[in-house]
Design a protein around this motif. Structure first.
Motif, PDB file in Angstrom:
ATOM      1  N   VAL A   2       3.910 -52.239 -10.744  1.00 18.91           N
ATOM      2  CA  VAL A   2       3.204 -52.978  -9.708  1.00 18.91           C
ATOM      3  C   VAL A   2       1.711 -52.822  -9.913  1.00 18.91           C
ATOM      4  CG1 VAL A   2       2.763 -53.133  -7.233  1.00 18.91           C
ATOM      5  CG2 VAL A   2       5.091 -52.721  -8.060  1.00 18.91           C
ATOM      6  N   GLN A   3       0.983 -53.900  -9.800  1.00 17.75           N
ATOM      7  CA  GLN A   3      -0.480 -53.863  -9.929  1.00 17.75           C
ATOM      8  C   GLN A   3      -1.128 -54.417  -8.675  1.00 17.75           C
ATOM      9  OE1 GLN A   3       1.301 -55.773 -12.526  1.00 17.75           O
ATOM     10  NE2 GLN A   3       1.690 -53.780 -13.457  1.00 17.75           N
ATOM     11  N   LEU A   4      -2.261 -53.807  -8.318  1.00 19.48           N
ATOM     12  CA  LEU A   4      -3.061 -54.257  -7.182  1.00 19.48           C
ATOM     13  C   LEU A   4      -4.449 -54.600  -7.705  1.00 19.48           C
ATOM     14  CD1 LEU A   4      -0.781 -52.472  -5.893  1.00 19.48           C
ATOM     15  CD2 LEU A   4      -2.408 -51.910  -4.112  1.00 19.48           C
ATOM     16  N   VAL A   5      -4.904 -55.795  -7.417  1.00 18.61           N
ATOM     17  CA  VAL A   5      -6.241 -56.210  -7.852  1.00 18.61           C
ATOM     18  C   VAL A   5      -7.072 -56.543  -6.624  1.00 18.61           C
ATOM     19  CG1 VAL A   5      -7.578 -57.857  -9.190  1.00 18.61           C
ATOM     20  CG2 VAL A   5      -5.351 -57.085 -10.040  1.00 18.61           C
ATOM     21  N   GLU A   6      -8.152 -55.788  -6.457  1.00 17.68           N
ATOM     22  CA  GLU A   6      -9.032 -55.968  -5.309  1.00 17.68           C
ATOM     23  C   GLU A   6     -10.249 -56.789  -5.703  1.00 17.68           C
ATOM     24  OE1 GLU A   6      -8.013 -51.427  -3.895  1.00 17.68           O
ATOM     25  OE2 GLU A   6      -9.456 -51.954  -5.443  1.00 17.68           O
ATOM     26  N   LEU A  18     -18.319 -59.159   5.034  1.00 18.20           N
ATOM     27  CA  LEU A  18     -17.648 -59.261   3.743  1.00 18.20           C
ATOM     28  C   LEU A  18     -16.157 -59.381   3.992  1.00 18.20           C
ATOM     29  CD1 LEU A  18     -19.336 -56.529   1.496  1.00 18.20           C
ATOM     30  CD2 LEU A  18     -19.480 -59.010   1.177  1.00 18.20           C
ATOM     31  N   ARG A  19     -15.466 -59.996   3.040  1.00 21.03           N
ATOM     32  CA  ARG A  19     -14.012 -60.095   3.119  1.00 21.03           C
ATOM     33  C   ARG A  19     -13.421 -59.562   1.822  1.00 21.03           C
ATOM     34  NH1 ARG A  19     -10.061 -65.373   3.208  1.00 21.03           N
ATOM     35  NH2 ARG A  19      -8.568 -64.635   4.776  1.00 21.03           N
ATOM     36  N   LEU A  20     -12.653 -58.507   1.945  1.00 18.03           N
ATOM     37  CA  LEU A  20     -11.981 -57.932   0.794  1.00 18.03           C
ATOM     38  C   LEU A  20     -10.585 -58.521   0.669  1.00 18.03           C
ATOM     39  CD1 LEU A  20     -12.902 -54.148   1.220  1.00 18.03           C
ATOM     40  CD2 LEU A  20     -14.223 -55.973   0.131  1.00 18.03           C
ATOM     41  N   GLN A  81     -11.262 -58.238   6.703  1.00 12.76           N
ATOM     42  CA  GLN A  81     -12.447 -58.946   7.154  1.00 12.76           C
ATOM     43  C   GLN A  81     -13.359 -57.947   7.839  1.00 12.76           C
ATOM     44  OE1 GLN A  81     -13.420 -62.247   6.771  1.00 12.76           O
ATOM     45  NE2 GLN A  81     -15.345 -61.513   7.653  1.00 12.76           N
ATOM     46  N   MET A  82     -14.551 -57.796   7.310  1.00  9.41           N
ATOM     47  CA  MET A  82     -15.485 -56.798   7.824  1.00  9.41           C
ATOM     48  C   MET A  82     -16.713 -57.503   8.386  1.00  9.41           C
ATOM     49  SD  MET A  82     -15.197 -53.915   4.820  1.00  9.41           S
ATOM     50  CE  MET A  82     -15.975 -54.958   3.586  1.00  9.41           C
TER      51      MET A  82
END
Length: 119
Positions: A2-6, A18-20, A81-82
């Motif tokens: 499994v991979q997570l890309v931010e 900012l929105r991550l 969402q920040m």
């Protein structure tokens, strides 16, 4: 695997937004809980926000009413969402998920994305 890309980190002035995003890929049965953590220089990693498989959310007191965690199960993505960012929000932000495999649940971390808030 499994991979997570931010993505979505960057430099922003205090009061900005900012929105991550964190996209999950790989082979698994289902995505369970999803969360965002952060780690500032010299500090321990802390939970910022979490969202359960059923959509129940929880937030650190320091970000309540400013940050919102969302998930799009169809897109296999969790967002943060920040708004009303403060210099003390400066940190590396990490995506964290629980993934259900056929025999057990496994936990994965993203590589992290830097958020810097200038005063």
């Amino acid at each position: 695997q499994v991979q997570l890309v931010e993505s979505g980190g960057g430099l922003v002035q205090a009061g900005g937004s900012l929105r991550l995003s964190c996209v999950v890929s790989g082979t698994y049965f289902s995505i369970r809980d999803m969360a965002w953590y952060r780690q500032a220089p010299g500090k321990e990693r802390e939970l910022v926000a979490g969202i359960s498989f059923g959509g129940i959310t929880n937030y650190a007191d320091s970000v309540k009413d400013r940050f919102t965690i969302l998930r799009d199960n169809a897109k296999k993505t969790v967002y943060l969402q920040m708004n009303s960012l403060k210099p003390e929000d400066t940190a590396v932000y990490y995506c964290n998920i629980d993934v259900k495999q056929p025999l057990r649940t496994m936990n994965y971390w993203g590589q992290g994305t830097q958020v810097t808030v200038s005063s």
